[in-house]
Design a protein around this motif. Sequence first.
Motif, short mmCIF file in Angstrom:
data_model
loop_
_atom_site.label_atom_id
_atom_site.label_comp_id
_atom_site.label_asym_id
_atom_site.label_seq_id
_atom_site.Cartn_x
_atom_site.Cartn_y
_atom_site.Cartn_z
N ALA A 101 46.74 -36.29 3.12
CA ALA A 101 45.58 -36.57 3.97
C ALA A 101 45.98 -36.57 5.44
N SER A 102 47.18 -37.05 5.75
CA SER A 102 47.66 -37.04 7.14
C SER A 102 47.82 -35.61 7.64
N VAL A 103 48.40 -34.76 6.81
CA VAL A 103 48.55 -33.34 7.17
C VAL A 103 47.18 -32.71 7.40
N ALA A 104 46.25 -32.98 6.49
CA ALA A 104 44.91 -32.40 6.61
C ALA A 104 44.19 -32.89 7.85
N VAL A 105 44.31 -34.18 8.15
CA VAL A 105 43.65 -34.76 9.33
C VAL A 105 44.14 -34.08 10.60
N LEU A 106 45.44 -33.90 10.73
CA LEU A 106 45.99 -33.29 11.94
C LEU A 106 45.59 -31.82 12.07
N ILE A 107 45.67 -31.09 10.96
CA ILE A 107 45.31 -29.67 11.01
C ILE A 107 43.83 -29.50 11.36
N VAL A 108 42.98 -30.24 10.67
CA VAL A 108 41.54 -30.12 10.90
C VAL A 108 41.18 -30.56 12.32
N PHE A 109 41.79 -31.65 12.77
CA PHE A 109 41.46 -32.15 14.12
C PHE A 109 41.81 -31.14 15.20
N PHE A 110 43.02 -30.57 15.15
CA PHE A 110 43.42 -29.66 16.21
C PHE A 110 42.69 -28.32 16.12
N LEU A 111 42.38 -27.87 14.91
CA LEU A 111 41.56 -26.66 14.79
C LEU A 111 40.17 -26.90 15.35
N TRP A 112 39.64 -28.07 15.09
CA TRP A 112 38.31 -28.44 15.61
C TRP A 112 38.34 -28.61 17.13
N ALA A 113 39.40 -29.26 17.64
CA ALA A 113 39.49 -29.53 19.07
C ALA A 113 39.66 -28.25 19.89
N TYR A 114 40.35 -27.25 19.32
CA TYR A 114 40.63 -26.02 20.05
C TYR A 114 39.84 -24.83 19.50
N ARG A 115 38.74 -25.13 18.86
CA ARG A 115 37.92 -24.04 18.32
C ARG A 115 37.37 -23.18 19.45
N LYS A 116 36.90 -23.80 20.50
CA LYS A 116 36.40 -23.07 21.67
C LYS A 116 36.98 -23.72 22.92
N PRO A 117 38.27 -23.47 23.20
CA PRO A 117 38.90 -24.13 24.36
C PRO A 117 38.25 -23.70 25.67
N GLN A 118 38.18 -24.64 26.58
CA GLN A 118 37.57 -24.39 27.88
C GLN A 118 38.50 -24.85 28.99
N ILE A 119 38.30 -24.28 30.17
CA ILE A 119 39.11 -24.67 31.33
C ILE A 119 38.85 -26.13 31.67
N VAL A 120 37.59 -26.51 31.71
CA VAL A 120 37.22 -27.92 31.83
C VAL A 120 37.07 -28.45 30.41
N PRO A 121 38.03 -29.24 29.94
CA PRO A 121 38.06 -29.60 28.51
C PRO A 121 36.89 -30.46 28.08
N THR A 122 36.44 -30.22 26.86
CA THR A 122 35.46 -31.10 26.24
C THR A 122 36.17 -32.40 25.83
N LYS A 123 35.41 -33.35 25.31
CA LYS A 123 36.00 -34.64 24.92
C LYS A 123 37.05 -34.45 23.82
N LYS A 124 36.72 -33.63 22.82
CA LYS A 124 37.67 -33.44 21.72
C LYS A 124 38.91 -32.69 22.21
N GLN A 125 38.72 -31.73 23.10
CA GLN A 125 39.86 -31.01 23.65
C GLN A 125 40.71 -31.92 24.52
N TRP A 126 40.05 -32.80 25.26
CA TRP A 126 40.76 -33.74 26.13
C TRP A 126 41.60 -34.70 25.30
N ILE A 127 41.08 -35.17 24.18
CA ILE A 127 41.83 -36.09 23.31
C ILE A 127 43.08 -35.39 22.77
N ALA A 128 42.92 -34.15 22.30
CA ALA A 128 44.06 -33.40 21.76
C ALA A 128 45.10 -33.13 22.84
#
Length: 232
Positions: free
Chosen positions: A11-38
């Motif tokens: 579950a720890s492996v899955a949480v990290l993989i899913v979170f970072f894929l979700w956070a960087y799905r559409k990376p932006q120059i001005v980061p979104t909240k999820k991108q900022w957390i990552a």
Amino acid sequence: MFTTITFGVWASVAVLIVFFLWAYRKPQIVPTKKQWIAESAYGFIRNTVAIDQMGKKEGVRFAPYLATLFLFILVMNFWAIVPGIQISPNSHIAFPLMLGVLSWVVYMFVGFKKHGFIGFLKMTCVPPGAPWFIYPLLIPIEFLQNIILRPITLALRLFANMFAGHLILLVFILGGFEMLNAGNIFVQGLSVFSFAMGIAMTFFELIVILLQAYVFTLLTGMYIQGSLADEH
């Protein structure tokens, strides 16, 4: 056999993989909240451990490993305070030991690559400035301390803290239920104190969870930095 410990690891492996894929799905120059957390999680380890200890060039090189190590340990530790699970995979010596061995392999590989086999052993096992006649005593001690025991001490520190925290929470929570089921009204009243201590220790355990993940990562960074250092 699929156990609670096994569930925590996967579950720890899955949480990290899913979170970072979700956070960087559409990376932006001005980061979104999820991108900022990552980015903040990665930047925290990169700046406070990797760059501070190894300098910018080498620090950026090893930052991905150290950040991954920190986040993986952190998430695995976090299961210790999740209701219904309340045990970290790091409460089982096998997982801290594997993490310690992995960091030891990186430490040894970096040292051998930079200094060569003989050069690295000489750097880590021969104390500078010591008189030659005490080398037979010092060299085995330094070899044991710097080569053999490093993965073991890394593993035991993490394991002991997480296992102790698990036992303390278990004592107060199960003790509260036992008191609540007792026939004596006075003992039943004491269950409130036991549950209150369980809640207080849960918050304390949260601090331990964060601290142990950081300490393990910090020590790994120190060991790698030692491998990268110039010979005495």
